[in-house]
Design an enzyme around this catalytic site. Sequence first.
Site, PDB file in Angstrom:
ATOM      1  N   GLY A 282       0.781  -1.224   0.000  1.00  9.77           N
ATOM      2  CA  GLY A 282       0.000   0.000   0.000  1.00  9.77           C
ATOM      3  C   GLY A 282       0.809   1.268   0.000  1.00  9.77           C
ATOM      4  N   PRO A 325       4.756  -4.574  -1.946  1.00 11.62           N
ATOM      5  CA  PRO A 325       4.558  -3.408  -2.804  1.00 11.62           C
ATOM      6  C   PRO A 325       4.128  -3.821  -4.202  1.00 11.62           C
ATOM      7  CG  PRO A 325       6.877  -3.921  -2.666  1.00 11.62           C
ATOM      8  CD  PRO A 325       6.177  -4.874  -1.730  1.00 11.62           C
ATOM      9  N   GLY A 326       3.227  -3.069  -4.780  1.00 13.72           N
ATOM     10  CA  GLY A 326       2.822  -3.288  -6.169  1.00 13.72           C
ATOM     11  C   GLY A 326       2.824  -1.979  -6.915  1.00 13.72           C
ATOM     12  N   ARG A 327       1.939  -1.079  -6.486  1.00 12.30           N
ATOM     13  CA  ARG A 327       1.852   0.262  -7.087  1.00 12.30           C
ATOM     14  C   ARG A 327       3.201   0.981  -7.046  1.00 12.30           C
ATOM     15  NH1 ARG A 327      -2.824   3.523  -6.584  1.00 12.30           N
ATOM     16  NH2 ARG A 327      -3.467   2.160  -4.884  1.00 12.30           N
ATOM     17  N   ARG A 368      -9.875   4.500 -12.447  1.00  6.89           N
ATOM     18  CA  ARG A 368      -9.668   5.020 -11.093  1.00  6.89           C
ATOM     19  C   ARG A 368     -10.271   6.413 -10.862  1.00  6.89           C
ATOM     20  NH1 ARG A 368      -5.035   6.049  -9.389  1.00  6.89           N
ATOM     21  NH2 ARG A 368      -5.408   5.500  -7.204  1.00  6.89           N
ATOM     22  N   TYR A 372     -13.077   6.176  -7.826  1.00  3.61           N
ATOM     23  CA  TYR A 372     -12.951   6.825  -6.513  1.00  3.61           C
ATOM     24  C   TYR A 372     -12.199   8.148  -6.566  1.00  3.61           C
ATOM     25  CZ  TYR A 372      -8.990   3.477  -6.635  1.00  3.61           C
ATOM     26  OH  TYR A 372      -7.916   2.696  -7.006  1.00  3.61           O
ATOM     27  N   CYS A 399     -19.431   6.959 -23.142  1.00  5.58           N
ATOM     28  CA  CYS A 399     -20.754   7.566 -22.985  1.00  5.58           C
ATOM     29  C   CYS A 399     -21.110   7.697 -21.512  1.00  5.58           C
ATOM     30  CB  CYS A 399     -21.791   6.717 -23.730  1.00  5.58           C
ATOM     31  SG  CYS A 399     -23.364   7.541 -23.943  1.00  5.58           S
ATOM     32  N   TYR A 429      -2.823  -0.733 -11.705  1.00  4.14           N
ATOM     33  CA  TYR A 429      -4.275  -0.876 -11.686  1.00  4.14           C
ATOM     34  C   TYR A 429      -4.974  -0.395 -12.941  1.00  4.14           C
ATOM     35  CZ  TYR A 429      -3.349  -2.049  -6.885  1.00  4.14           C
ATOM     36  OH  TYR A 429      -2.850  -2.656  -5.767  1.00  4.14           O
TER      37      TYR A 429
END
Length: 471
Positions: A282, A325-327, A368, A372, A399, A429
């Site tokens: 995160g 960790p990824g992001r 994304r 959010y 649309c 993501y």
Amino acid sequence: MSDLSRPETLGVPPATTLGSRSGGWLRVPEDVNELVPQLWSSGVSKVDGVLKVAGLTAIELANDFGTPAYIVDEDDFRSRARAFHQAFSRIGADVYYAGKAFLCVAVARWVAEEGLNLDVCSGGELAVALRAGVPAERIGMHGNNKSVTELRRALTAGVGRIIVDSSEEIARLDALTTELGLVAPVLLRVTAGVEAHTHEYISTSHEDQKFGFSIAGGTALDAARAIAAAPGLNLLGLHSHIGSQIFVTDGFEVAARRVLRLHAQIRDELGLELPELDLGGGFGIAYTTQDDPATPDALASSMRSIVDAECASLGVAVPRLSVEPGRAIAGPSTFTLYEVGTAKDVELDGGMSRRYVSVDGGMSDNIRPALYGADYSCTLASRSSGASPVLSRVVGKHCESGDIVVRDEYLPVDVRAGDLLAVPGTGAYCRSMASTYNHVPRPPVVAVRNGEARVILRRETEDDLFALDEG
């Protein structure tokens, strides 16, 4: 009448005047052609206004691969993976790349080659990892609702750990290990009741959500008892993940304290000295100038200090730490390249106007912002401009009125059809959550290194859309 297409009348802060969520951090740039370095991969630069990455220009990439396209700076991705591996190796910890951020066969190989383990959370992600040749013992299997089929495949492949998320899963694993004559190495996912400083959709350790067993509610200790009683399950340790896009470590400190108290309870009651502790991932990245992420070295040092202090306080042996960790690895390594289709000013109440710049992608390649309210930046990538900057909203072709790519950014007022725009920080993501909404095929992923580019995920075609259509 105030006309927001004329920068000299924008006022301060202009974004707030239009109801933007920028909160004042967005400023009129001194030079609209310049990059903000911390938002881009290390191989990105501009020459005479034209974006370049690893020796290739945005114009060349658009001509060769079309738009929209995800452009990955391979050396930057590898260097970020290597930096996490080196930083956490120095403190005796393991790193699992969170494949959910972005995974394909090539990326799985990069991760393994740079010394990282791999975290997967579905049968499909596991299949990619195995296809890439990642050693099974270096794979961790996540998921809050793993099927019997997924668990069976993980067990027979010999994955190094399965993160258990429910009582039903414990029962499934118990039955499968008996049937297969295997032992399942498991971590118990727990919720520490920590409210991470992030959006509720990506906050995962408060009590009212779907992941894990509650420490406060007592179900985590009950689950540990059930695992200890199952002969085919080997409880390696506890797992906690508090959320995503987090910039401060206070949440990790609170989580570690609560998780290690449970760790001590398990030792005292069940006689198990658990050898591992996973505090999840995160870690945040810079999407805009308001973001200030920590380095892997700083994160490793802080996490080590937190765990050592809590273990000393509780009088327990220090377990081997791991993080996910990824992001933080995939996100900054990639930008999305778009072509502008239209640019227009829309009159608003109060005599104001907003400039809308439409590109040939949108919420199908980056959900994304719509999902959010995530913020992004962008830049004109195909030429230099001497025009004044104007507050613009970059939108997609779908649309939906919520089809926003970049909510607020200063772009030259002369941006027009045929220009290329590049949006940084799209490696995590965006492709993973991409869709074919409105039957728009998903973009390719193009890896660039040392002046050469290659497709690692090809662009979908209309034939691909019809491949699943039985009509």
